[in-house]
Structure formats: structure tokens, C-alpha cells
Design an enzyme around this catalytic site. Structure first.
Site: not given
Length: 148
Positions: A69, A72
Site C-alpha cells: 500500500c 501506508c
């Protein structure tokens, strides 16, 4: 003598009792010697997180994330900065949703990054999406009074 606070070691899963007035002096786990309130983000297993949520006397904010991600990974340094700022009154942890799929089911996670703040054994609030450190700090302070 101040009241003792219960904290789960995020390295070895051991319960520890720490005097409240000693939080800022770097208390360590009685079993493995890891620091309990070091102002760092700990990458922990879902099982450890659940134990900490149920037992800890300090608020815990968890970043649910995955290595693939991009947002993230982009938010990780901001989350770490917020951890330094709010230590020793709040503990910070990360749970990898790919390695811990039970977490996504248990907390109905639909997208990451997702921050969930826990206090006194229950979920207090959620914050979705990548955020700067100041937003994370404000989010925690809004929901947990003793962090001011």
C-alpha cells in the site's frame, strides 16, 4: 508511590506493571528488557494487539496497513513522528493486514491505511487515509484527554 499501570510488552507478550510516575523514565519489560513506552511504533501481530487492547491501561493507536500500500508507506514516517510526540502517554503499533487477515474481519476494515484508537479495552475512534503527524496527534488528543 503512584498507581501501577498494566502494559503488555509488544516484543514478548508479557504483562508488566509500571508505576504511573515512571512512564517517562523508559520502563522496560521485566521478561525481555524491551522498552514499554519508548515513543516508537511497534510492528505487532494481531494476537499481541488484541491482548494489549484488552489489558493495557494506556491508550493504543494502531495503524492497519500492508507493505504493498503506497499511502501506508507514505504515512509511516508521520505516524512515527506522532508516536514520538505523544509518548509516553499513548502507545503506537502497526498491524500488517496481509499477514494478519483476521484483523480485517474482526474490525471490518474496508480500506487502508486505517488508524483505530483503543482505550480502556474498547475502540474509541477511527481515522481513515494517510494523514500528517499533526492530524494524527489532534485525533488522539480529541479522543483521549490525558495526552494534552
Amino acid at each position: 508511590m503512584s498507581a501501577g499501570l498494566k502494559l503488555i510488552c509488544h516484543d514478548c507478550d508479557t504483562a508488566n506493571r509500571v508505576p504511573a510516575d515512571k512512564l517517562g523514565s523508559g520502563p522496560k519489560c521485566g521478561t525481555c528488557g524491551a522498552k514499554l513506552t519508548d515513543g516508537k511504533v511497534h510492528d505487532i501481530a494481531f494476537k499481541t494487539m488484541e491482548k494489549s487492547v484488552k489489558s493495557d491501561d494506556l491508550p493504543l493507536i494502531v495503524d492497519f496497513w500492508a507493505a504493498w500500500c503506497g499511502p501506508c508507506r507514505m504515512m509511516a514516517p508521520q505516524f512515527a513522528q506522532a508516536a514520538k510526540t505523544l509518548a509516553p502517554h499513548v502507545r503506537f503499533a502497526k498491524v500488517d493486514t496481509q499477514s494478519n487477515p483476521d484483523a480485517t474481519v474482526r474490525y471490518n476494515i474496508r480500506g487502508i491505511p486505517l488508524l483505530i484508537l483503543f482505550d480502556k479495552g474498547r475502540e474509541v475512534a477511527r481515522l481513515t487515509g494517510a494523514r500528517p503527524a499533526v492530524d494524527i496527534e489532534a485525533f488522539v488528543r480529541t479522543h483521549v484527554a490525558q495526552t494534552a
